[in-house]
Design a protein around this motif. Structure first.
Motif, mmCIF file in Angstrom:
data_model
loop_
_atom_site.group_PDB
_atom_site.id
_atom_site.type_symbol
_atom_site.label_atom_id
_atom_site.label_comp_id
_atom_site.label_asym_id
_atom_site.label_seq_id
_atom_site.Cartn_x
_atom_site.Cartn_y
_atom_site.Cartn_z
ATOM 1 N N ASP A 71 0.838 -1.103 0.005
ATOM 2 C CA ASP A 71 0.002 -0.110 0.125
ATOM 3 C C ASP A 71 0.941 1.194 -0.027
ATOM 4 N N LYS A 72 0.911 1.821 -1.274
ATOM 5 C CA LYS A 72 1.995 2.845 -1.264
ATOM 6 C C LYS A 72 1.434 4.077 -0.525
ATOM 7 N N GLY A 73 -0.004 4.348 -0.664
ATOM 8 C CA GLY A 73 -0.449 5.549 0.240
ATOM 9 C C GLY A 73 -0.201 5.581 1.756
ATOM 10 N N SER A 74 -0.243 4.327 2.246
ATOM 11 C CA SER A 74 -0.107 4.407 3.789
ATOM 12 C C SER A 74 1.571 3.712 4.015
ATOM 13 N N SER A 75 2.189 3.531 3.040
ATOM 14 C CA SER A 75 3.580 3.009 3.155
ATOM 15 C C SER A 75 3.703 1.787 4.038
ATOM 16 N N GLU A 76 2.820 0.954 3.785
ATOM 17 C CA GLU A 76 2.683 -0.466 4.362
ATOM 18 C C GLU A 76 2.610 -1.595 3.624
ATOM 19 N N VAL A 77 3.352 -2.794 3.885
ATOM 20 C CA VAL A 77 3.434 -3.777 3.257
ATOM 21 C C VAL A 77 3.171 -5.073 4.054
#
Length: 117
Positions: A71-77
């Motif tokens: 999730d690039k928007g929340s900088s999560e993987v």
């Protein structure tokens, strides 16, 4: 690693059917495709099975967590694994990124079944 097919794993075990690791605030453009979850030490007499195969007490075993979502928007993987893991007592683990000879530790902990009140 040597594994033996289990014929009768007794009750009172913790059964894990999904490992899910979410890493937040990371550079999602450079995250690896997988992480390694390594089961380390167990107390004497603690049984460990992965996908129905009993792991000898002194073996260290690893499972692969595959990258599931970025999730690039929340900088999560997120990373997942759906192997069936059963333990009859406490077991320590580490999750790390493996880059050739460098093993970068991401998290560590222990798992143990706790009886409800």
């Amino acid at each position: 690693m040597t594994a033996y097919k289990s014929s009768n794993f007794t009750g009172g075990c913790l059964e894990i059917r999904l490992f899910y690791v979410r890493i937040a605030s990371c550079a999602v453009d450079v995250v690896p495709d997988h992480l390694i979850l390594r089961h380390l030490r167990r107390e004497m007499g603690v049984s460990l099975e992965i996908n129905g195969c009993r792991i000898p007490a002194f073996d260290t075993v690893s499972i692969t967590l595959r990258r599931d979502r970025v999730d690039k928007g929340s900088s999560e993987v997120t990373y997942v694994n759906t192997d069936n893991v059963r333990v009859s007592g406490p077991v320590e683990f580490e999750v790390h990124e493996e880059k050739e000879e460098l093993k970068e530790l991401i998290l560590c902990g222990s798992l143990e079944r706790v009886e409800g009140t």
